[in-house]
Write a protein that holds these residues in place. Structure first.
Motif, PDB file in Angstrom:
ATOM      1  N   LEU A   1     -20.143  78.562  48.735  1.00 50.08           N
ATOM      2  CA  LEU A   1     -21.536  78.446  49.166  1.00 50.08           C
ATOM      3  C   LEU A   1     -22.151  79.822  49.408  1.00 50.08           C
ATOM      4  CD1 LEU A   1     -21.150  75.463  51.670  1.00 50.08           C
ATOM      5  CD2 LEU A   1     -22.052  75.380  49.338  1.00 50.08           C
ATOM      6  N   GLY A   2     -21.358  80.736  49.992  1.00 54.74           N
ATOM      7  CA  GLY A   2     -21.859  82.081  50.234  1.00 54.74           C
ATOM      8  C   GLY A   2     -22.193  82.809  48.949  1.00 54.74           C
ATOM      9  N   LYS A   3     -21.394  82.550  47.910  1.00 55.84           N
ATOM     10  CA  LYS A   3     -21.670  83.167  46.603  1.00 55.84           C
ATOM     11  C   LYS A   3     -23.020  82.702  46.062  1.00 55.84           C
ATOM     12  CE  LYS A   3     -18.911  82.027  43.218  1.00 55.84           C
ATOM     13  NZ  LYS A   3     -17.705  82.012  42.349  1.00 55.84           N
ATOM     14  N   LYS A   4     -23.333  81.422  46.271  1.00 53.93           N
ATOM     15  CA  LYS A   4     -24.629  80.896  45.825  1.00 53.93           C
ATOM     16  C   LYS A   4     -25.774  81.566  46.584  1.00 53.93           C
ATOM     17  CE  LYS A   4     -23.324  77.942  42.717  1.00 53.93           C
ATOM     18  NZ  LYS A   4     -23.686  78.157  41.290  1.00 53.93           N
ATOM     19  N   VAL A   5     -25.585  81.777  47.875  1.00 56.52           N
ATOM     20  CA  VAL A   5     -26.616  82.471  48.665  1.00 56.52           C
ATOM     21  C   VAL A   5     -26.864  83.865  48.105  1.00 56.52           C
ATOM     22  CG1 VAL A   5     -27.145  83.460  50.933  1.00 56.52           C
ATOM     23  CG2 VAL A   5     -26.169  81.165  50.769  1.00 56.52           C
ATOM     24  N   LEU A   6     -25.791  84.584  47.823  1.00 58.06           N
ATOM     25  CA  LEU A   6     -25.930  85.940  47.285  1.00 58.06           C
ATOM     26  C   LEU A   6     -26.582  85.923  45.904  1.00 58.06           C
ATOM     27  CD1 LEU A   6     -22.544  87.552  48.382  1.00 58.06           C
ATOM     28  CD2 LEU A   6     -24.816  87.942  49.339  1.00 58.06           C
ATOM     29  N   GLN A   7     -26.232  84.951  45.083  1.00 55.51           N
ATOM     30  CA  GLN A   7     -26.861  84.847  43.767  1.00 55.51           C
ATOM     31  C   GLN A   7     -28.362  84.588  43.890  1.00 55.51           C
ATOM     32  OE1 GLN A   7     -24.553  81.697  42.012  1.00 55.51           O
ATOM     33  NE2 GLN A   7     -23.071  83.096  41.075  1.00 55.51           N
ATOM     34  N   TYR A   8     -28.727  83.664  44.748  1.00 53.96           N
ATOM     35  CA  TYR A   8     -30.148  83.357  44.954  1.00 53.96           C
ATOM     36  C   TYR A   8     -30.902  84.590  45.446  1.00 53.96           C
ATOM     37  CZ  TYR A   8     -30.340  78.269  44.234  1.00 53.96           C
ATOM     38  OH  TYR A   8     -30.349  76.999  43.679  1.00 53.96           O
ATOM     39  N   TYR A   9     -30.258  85.352  46.313  1.00 54.56           N
ATOM     40  CA  TYR A   9     -30.918  86.551  46.847  1.00 54.56           C
ATOM     41  C   TYR A   9     -31.018  87.647  45.789  1.00 54.56           C
ATOM     42  CZ  TYR A   9     -31.713  90.827  49.491  1.00 54.56           C
ATOM     43  OH  TYR A   9     -32.215  92.026  49.929  1.00 54.56           O
ATOM     44  N   LEU A  10     -29.905  87.937  45.131  1.00 53.58           N
ATOM     45  CA  LEU A  10     -29.873  89.051  44.179  1.00 53.58           C
ATOM     46  C   LEU A  10     -30.676  88.750  42.909  1.00 53.58           C
ATOM     47  CD1 LEU A  10     -26.116  90.031  44.590  1.00 53.58           C
ATOM     48  CD2 LEU A  10     -28.095  91.306  45.422  1.00 53.58           C
ATOM     49  N   TYR A  11     -30.710  87.486  42.502  1.00 54.07           N
ATOM     50  CA  TYR A  11     -31.508  87.100  41.343  1.00 54.07           C
ATOM     51  C   TYR A  11     -32.985  86.864  41.696  1.00 54.07           C
ATOM     52  CZ  TYR A  11     -27.220  86.215  38.593  1.00 54.07           C
ATOM     53  OH  TYR A  11     -26.041  86.339  37.911  1.00 54.07           O
TER      54      TYR A  11
ATOM     55  N   THR B   1     -34.177  84.404  43.389  1.00 54.48           N
ATOM     56  CA  THR B   1     -34.487  82.993  43.219  1.00 54.48           C
ATOM     57  C   THR B   1     -35.084  82.396  44.492  1.00 54.48           C
ATOM     58  OG1 THR B   1     -32.632  82.817  41.677  1.00 54.48           O
ATOM     59  CG2 THR B   1     -33.521  80.749  42.527  1.00 54.48           C
ATOM     60  N   PHE B   2     -34.681  82.919  45.637  1.00 57.64           N
ATOM     61  CA  PHE B   2     -35.217  82.416  46.895  1.00 57.64           C
ATOM     62  C   PHE B   2     -36.731  82.553  46.937  1.00 57.64           C
ATOM     63  CE2 PHE B   2     -31.084  83.193  49.385  1.00 57.64           C
ATOM     64  CZ  PHE B   2     -30.814  81.831  49.483  1.00 57.64           C
ATOM     65  N   GLU B   3     -37.394  81.556  47.508  1.00 61.86           N
ATOM     66  CA  GLU B   3     -38.821  81.680  47.765  1.00 61.86           C
ATOM     67  C   GLU B   3     -39.050  82.793  48.786  1.00 61.86           C
ATOM     68  OE1 GLU B   3     -40.292  77.859  48.951  1.00 61.86           O
ATOM     69  OE2 GLU B   3     -40.394  77.133  46.877  1.00 61.86           O
ATOM     70  N   GLY B   4     -40.267  83.295  48.830  1.00 57.01           N
ATOM     71  CA  GLY B   4     -40.577  84.457  49.660  1.00 57.01           C
ATOM     72  C   GLY B   4     -40.127  84.341  51.099  1.00 57.01           C
ATOM     73  N   GLU B   5     -40.325  83.166  51.701  1.00 59.65           N
ATOM     74  CA  GLU B   5     -39.956  82.963  53.104  1.00 59.65           C
ATOM     75  C   GLU B   5     -38.453  83.155  53.318  1.00 59.65           C
ATOM     76  OE1 GLU B   5     -39.705  79.271  56.333  1.00 59.65           O
ATOM     77  OE2 GLU B   5     -40.582  78.946  54.336  1.00 59.65           O
ATOM     78  N   LEU B   6     -37.639  82.544  52.442  1.00 62.10           N
ATOM     79  CA  LEU B   6     -36.193  82.670  52.566  1.00 62.10           C
ATOM     80  C   LEU B   6     -35.726  84.083  52.237  1.00 62.10           C
ATOM     81  CD1 LEU B   6     -34.947  79.303  51.000  1.00 62.10           C
ATOM     82  CD2 LEU B   6     -34.894  79.974  53.406  1.00 62.10           C
ATOM     83  N   HIS B   7     -36.348  84.712  51.243  1.00 67.38           N
ATOM     84  CA  HIS B   7     -35.989  86.081  50.883  1.00 67.38           C
ATOM     85  C   HIS B   7     -36.221  87.011  52.073  1.00 67.38           C
ATOM     86  CE1 HIS B   7     -35.035  88.961  47.650  1.00 67.38           C
ATOM     87  NE2 HIS B   7     -35.804  89.804  48.330  1.00 67.38           N
ATOM     88  N   ASP B   8     -37.346  86.820  52.751  1.00 64.78           N
ATOM     89  CA  ASP B   8     -37.671  87.654  53.913  1.00 64.78           C
ATOM     90  C   ASP B   8     -36.698  87.393  55.064  1.00 64.78           C
ATOM     91  OD1 ASP B   8     -39.780  88.713  52.514  1.00 64.78           O
ATOM     92  OD2 ASP B   8     -41.301  87.444  53.458  1.00 64.78           O
ATOM     93  N   LYS B   9     -36.330  86.132  55.263  1.00 62.05           N
ATOM     94  CA  LYS B   9     -35.371  85.800  56.321  1.00 62.05           C
ATOM     95  C   LYS B   9     -34.015  86.438  56.052  1.00 62.05           C
ATOM     96  CE  LYS B   9     -37.187  81.431  58.138  1.00 62.05           C
ATOM     97  NZ  LYS B   9     -36.918  79.988  58.349  1.00 62.05           N
ATOM     98  N   PHE B  10     -33.612  86.438  54.781  1.00 62.61           N
ATOM     99  CA  PHE B  10     -32.340  87.059  54.408  1.00 62.61           C
ATOM    100  C   PHE B  10     -32.381  88.553  54.721  1.00 62.61           C
ATOM    101  CE2 PHE B  10     -29.238  89.123  51.769  1.00 62.61           C
ATOM    102  CZ  PHE B  10     -28.184  88.241  51.670  1.00 62.61           C
ATOM    103  N   ASN B  11     -33.452  89.217  54.304  1.00 57.09           N
ATOM    104  CA  ASN B  11     -33.593  90.655  54.554  1.00 57.09           C
ATOM    105  C   ASN B  11     -33.577  90.975  56.041  1.00 57.09           C
ATOM    106  OD1 ASN B  11     -33.696  91.736  51.943  1.00 57.09           O
ATOM    107  ND2 ASN B  11     -35.854  91.206  51.716  1.00 57.09           N
TER     108      ASN B  11
END
Length: 280
Positions: free
Chosen positions: A148-158, A160-170
């Motif tokens: 599951l963590g690999k999928k999170v990293l893929q979504y972030y690095l690619y 793919t995350f919507e802006g809200e989730l991308h900002d939360k990750f950062n």
């Protein structure tokens, strides 16, 4: 009789020393023979376990650990424990056996471990009869924290995350793409690092992207592993591990969709192992 029980994953190991009805719980880093050699296992116990035990010595030791399915690995772990506790009687078993004893006791069941890694087996009430191959975090570990963590990293690095989730990750991790890749490909214990990002899923439940990642990852575990047991649907499926306990709502729904009976959930097997060895 003083006994010491260990339940070890690849990330952490929980120990319980029991003497005269009193329990002492100790946590150390994972004691996996896949990541640590014999000398490192000895050093781990000497540096992290013995100081907590002080002068207490167990007469019997039951060690359940990831990577201990292979006889050579079991032998290596046993040698390491023997060097630290030379006078003790020692039993070393796979963590699947530990999970089965903790969850099922002496009843039949399909046992599923979903933590940093993942694994499963059919347990006949006495021993593991069948095990769907665990291929580790690179080739397998479907449904695990690493998966599951690999999928999170893929979504972030690619991106793919919507802006809200991308900002939360950062905001949460404050890490660059270069630092992520360096940790995954150059540093030690990358499976633990990757699995740590599964927490992002738990903290952002309700967003459709987050729910999709969780549901898809856990479905992969069901379809690739659990569905292949002939006993599935005939006996309960039991779950343990941090991922299983945290996402048990989705696991229960998946069991319902497969028309399977759900057994109990344990965040960690230790309580079940203490009960098992008290009645043995």
């Amino acid at each position: 009789m003083a006994i010491l029980i260990a339940d070890s994953g690849s990330t952490k190991c929980e120990w319980c020393f029991i003497s005269n009805g009193r329990k002492q719980f100790i946590n150390t880093q994972g004691a996996s023979p896949y990541f640590l050699n014999e000398l490192q296992l000895v050093a781990l116990m000497q540096n992290e376990l013995l100081p907590a035990l002080k002068k207490n010595k167990p007469a019997r030791i039951y060690f359940y650990g990831t990577g201990c399915a292979a006889p050579a690995n079991r032998a290596m772990v046993r040698r390491a424990i023997k060097k630290v506790f030379p006078g003790a009687w020692i039993e070393v078993e796979h963590d699947l056996t530990g999970a089965a004893r903790a969850l099922c006791g002496r009843k039949k069941g399909i046992v599923a471990i979903l933590g940093t890694g993942s694994n499963s087996a059919y347990y006949n009430g006495k021993k593991i009869i069948r095990n769907s191959p665990g291929l580790g975090y690179v080739l397998g570990d479907e449904g695990s924290g690493a998966y599951l963590g690999k999928k999170v990293l893929q979504y972030y690095l690619y991106k793919t995350f919507e802006g809200e989730l991308h900002d939360k990750f950062n905001k949460k991790y404050k890490v660059t793409a270069a630092e992520i890749l360096d940790a995954v490909y150059k540093k030690t214990l990358p499976n633990r690092y990757i699995a740590s990002f599964a927490m992002f899923l738990a903290e952002n439940r309700g967003h459709y992207m987050i729910e999709n990642i969780i549901e898809d990852g856990l479905y992969d575990f069901f379809s690739i592993h659990l569905a292949r047991y002939p006993e599935s649907g005939k006996i309960p499926v039991y779950f343990t591990g941090s991922v299983a306990f945290g996402f048990q709502d989705i696991l229960k729904e998946l069991c319902k969709s497969f028309d399977w009976q759900t057994g109990k959930f344990l965040a960690r097997p230790m309580d079940g192992l203490i009960a098992y060895h008290k009645i043995k």
